[in-house]
Enzyme design. Structure first.
Site, PDB file in Angstrom:
ATOM      1  CG  ASP A  66      19.467  -5.482  -3.070  1.00  0.00           C
ATOM      2  OD1 ASP A  66      18.332  -5.599  -2.555  1.00  0.00           O
ATOM      3  OD2 ASP A  66      19.622  -5.103  -4.243  1.00  0.00           O
TER       4      ASP A  66
ATOM      5  CE  LYS B 239      10.249  -8.037  -7.198  1.00  0.00           C
ATOM      6  NZ  LYS B 239      11.317  -7.580  -6.277  1.00  0.00           N
ATOM      7  CG  PHE B 240       2.653  -8.740  -0.358  1.00  0.00           C
ATOM      8  CD1 PHE B 240       3.457  -9.513   0.473  1.00  0.00           C
ATOM      9  CD2 PHE B 240       2.374  -7.429   0.025  1.00  0.00           C
ATOM     10  CE1 PHE B 240       3.971  -9.001   1.656  1.00  0.00           C
ATOM     11  CE2 PHE B 240       2.880  -6.911   1.211  1.00  0.00           C
ATOM     12  CZ  PHE B 240       3.684  -7.694   2.027  1.00  0.00           C
ATOM     13  CG  HIS B 241       1.794 -13.896  -6.834  1.00  0.00           C
ATOM     14  ND1 HIS B 241       2.527 -14.334  -7.905  1.00  0.00           N
ATOM     15  CD2 HIS B 241       0.500 -14.175  -7.140  1.00  0.00           C
ATOM     16  CE1 HIS B 241       1.722 -14.855  -8.821  1.00  0.00           C
ATOM     17  NE2 HIS B 241       0.482 -14.773  -8.365  1.00  0.00           N
ATOM     18  CG  ASP B 242      -1.021 -15.933  -0.599  1.00  0.00           C
ATOM     19  OD1 ASP B 242      -2.027 -16.660  -0.760  1.00  0.00           O
ATOM     20  OD2 ASP B 242      -0.089 -16.225   0.168  1.00  0.00           O
TER      21      ASP B 242
ATOM     22  N   PRO C  83      -6.487 -12.995  -2.758  1.00  0.00           N
ATOM     23  CG  PRO C  83      -8.150 -12.391  -4.302  1.00  0.00           C
ATOM     24  CD  PRO C  83      -7.408 -13.583  -3.762  1.00  0.00           C
TER      25      PRO C  83
ATOM     26  CB  THR D 118      -3.378 -13.875   1.888  1.00  0.00           C
ATOM     27  OG1 THR D 118      -4.215 -14.943   2.332  1.00  0.00           O
ATOM     28  CG2 THR D 118      -2.012 -13.996   2.521  1.00  0.00           C
TER      29      THR D 118
ATOM     30  CB  THR E   4      13.954  -7.459 -15.811  1.00  0.00           C
ATOM     31  OG1 THR E   4      14.425  -7.433 -14.468  1.00  0.00           O
ATOM     32  CG2 THR E   4      13.140  -6.230 -16.095  1.00  0.00           C
TER      33      THR E   4
ATOM     34  NE  ARG F  81      24.708  -1.768 -12.761  1.00  0.00           N
ATOM     35  CZ  ARG F  81      23.713  -2.050 -11.907  1.00  0.00           C
ATOM     36  NH1 ARG F  81      22.787  -1.153 -11.635  1.00  0.00           N
ATOM     37  NH2 ARG F  81      23.654  -3.219 -11.304  1.00  0.00           N
TER      38      ARG F  81
ATOM     39  N   GLY G 211      21.096   0.041  -6.991  1.00  0.00           N
ATOM     40  CA  GLY G 211      21.744  -0.700  -5.918  1.00  0.00           C
ATOM     41  C   GLY G 211      23.242  -0.562  -5.968  1.00  0.00           C
TER      42      GLY G 211
HETATM   43  O1  C5P Z   1      22.391  -3.503  -7.783  1.00  0.00           O
HETATM   44  P1  C5P Z   1      21.326  -3.171  -8.777  1.00  0.00           P
HETATM   45  O2  C5P Z   1      21.263  -1.718  -9.135  1.00  0.00           O
HETATM   46  O3  C5P Z   1      21.335  -4.093  -9.973  1.00  0.00           O
HETATM   47  O4  C5P Z   1      19.980  -3.485  -7.950  1.00  0.00           O
HETATM   48  C1  C5P Z   1      18.726  -3.397  -8.526  1.00  0.00           C
HETATM   49  C2  C5P Z   1      17.660  -3.694  -7.530  1.00  0.00           C
HETATM   50  O5  C5P Z   1      16.425  -3.729  -8.234  1.00  0.00           O
HETATM   51  C3  C5P Z   1      17.789  -5.021  -6.802  1.00  0.00           C
HETATM   52  O6  C5P Z   1      17.236  -4.843  -5.489  1.00  0.00           O
HETATM   53  C4  C5P Z   1      16.916  -5.945  -7.618  1.00  0.00           C
HETATM   54  O7  C5P Z   1      16.374  -6.991  -6.856  1.00  0.00           O
HETATM   55  C5  C5P Z   1      15.813  -5.000  -8.066  1.00  0.00           C
HETATM   56  N1  C5P Z   1      15.099  -5.403  -9.267  1.00  0.00           N
HETATM   57  C6  C5P Z   1      15.706  -5.621 -10.498  1.00  0.00           C
HETATM   58  N2  C5P Z   1      14.954  -5.993 -11.576  1.00  0.00           N
HETATM   59  C7  C5P Z   1      13.639  -6.126 -11.451  1.00  0.00           C
HETATM   60  C8  C5P Z   1      13.013  -5.901 -10.235  1.00  0.00           C
HETATM   61  C9  C5P Z   1      13.779  -5.524  -9.155  1.00  0.00           C
HETATM   62  O8  C5P Z   1      16.918  -5.483 -10.611  1.00  0.00           O
HETATM   63  N3  C5P Z   1      12.928  -6.444 -12.501  1.00  0.00           N
END
Ligand code: C5P
Length: 240
Positions: A12, A63-66, A68, A70, A120, A181, A210
């Site tokens: 990111d 995350k494509f959303h359009d 079918p 496309t 989420t 985490r 991330g």
């Molecule tokens: O830094 P962190 O570990 O929170 O990053 C999580 C990654 O997962 C980010 O790229 C975030 O956009 C992605 N993500 C998320 N929750 C989702 C879908 C994707 O945290 N439901």
């Protein structure tokens, strides 16, 4: 070292330079990489192709959303970058997901195709405002079952939904879980978190991580420490 690393590092970053700084310290045998909308918009497809050529399994998280047609065409172009995984929004529906899967099936080497169920970041009241009365957890299950019925390879879900989906859909369907985490790491802005070991035990196949890695004083050491944790013998059965 494994041929199929379970950790997908979320790159990111807002520039190719910033991402390259980290990637140059990594190794494709240690981790996969996720390129999302921010970095893709900044760095472009050629840079993604370079990562793939370096041997990295790249999850192109657009995350494509359009409609079918496309989405199907977009998935084909994404596949031409040599990426390992692409995704679409399950809320695009059966026709859209099926079109995406059919488009990729024609390719000699296709990326895995997975779906985002319910973001989420969305709770029951957000869904109600959209006219969706079902609880988020039920919607996640509904959309994951639909993605499976459309022949997709898996879904992105919270680790807390992993065991429910694993029970309902069985093995062979990839569960890719963010919100991971290590016990010692900060929560940041994630609410529904789980440890790497907890997520794999719950049935996740791949962990999107991330900031616990990218913001660590020594990202490589942070990655290796998580690798060690998940390679404990007690977990090897859960990862099979
Ligand atoms: O830094 P962190 O570990 O929170 O990053 C999580 C990654 O997962 C980010 O790229 C975030 O956009 C992605 N993500 C998320 N929750 C989702 C879908 C994707 O945290 N439901």
């Amino acid at each position: 070292m494994t041929k199929d690393p379970k950790i997908i590092i979320a790159l990111d970053y807002d520039s190719a330079d910033a991402a390259t700084k980290l990637v140059s310290r990594l190794d494709p045998a240690l981790c996969k990489l996720k390129v999302g909308k921010e970095l893709f918009t900044a760095a472009g497809p050629a840079w993604v192709e370079t990562l793939s050529r370096q041997g990295y399994d790249v999850f192109l998280d657009l995350k494509f959303h359009d409609i079918p047609h496309t989405v199907a065409q977009a998935c084909k172009v994404a596949a031409s970058l040599g990426v390992w995984m692409v995704n679409v929004h399950a809320l695009g529906g059966r026709a859209m997901m099926s079109a995406a899967r059919e488009a990729l099936e024609t390719l000699p080497q296709r990326p895995k195709l997975i779906a985002v169920t319910i973001l989420t970041s969305m709770g029951a009241s957000d869904l109600a405002e959209l006219g969706i009365q079902e609880a988020p957890r039920q919607m996640v299950a509904r959309l994951a079952l639909l993605a499976n019925a459309c022949g997709l390879d898996g879904v992105v879900c919270s680790a807390q939904e992993a065991s429910m989906l694993r029970q309902q859909i069985g093995i062979g369907f990839n569960l890719v879980t963010p919100g991971i985490r290590p016990a010692s790491a900060a929560r940041d802005d994630q609410n529904r978190i789980m440890t790497p070991t907890g997520a794999l035990t719950a049935g996740a196949n791949y962990l999107v991580i991330g900031r616990p890695i990218t913001q660590a004083p020594d990202p490589l050491a942070a990655l290796q420490s998580i690798q060690q944790e998940i390679n404990l013998p007690s977990l090897l059965g859960a990862q099979a």
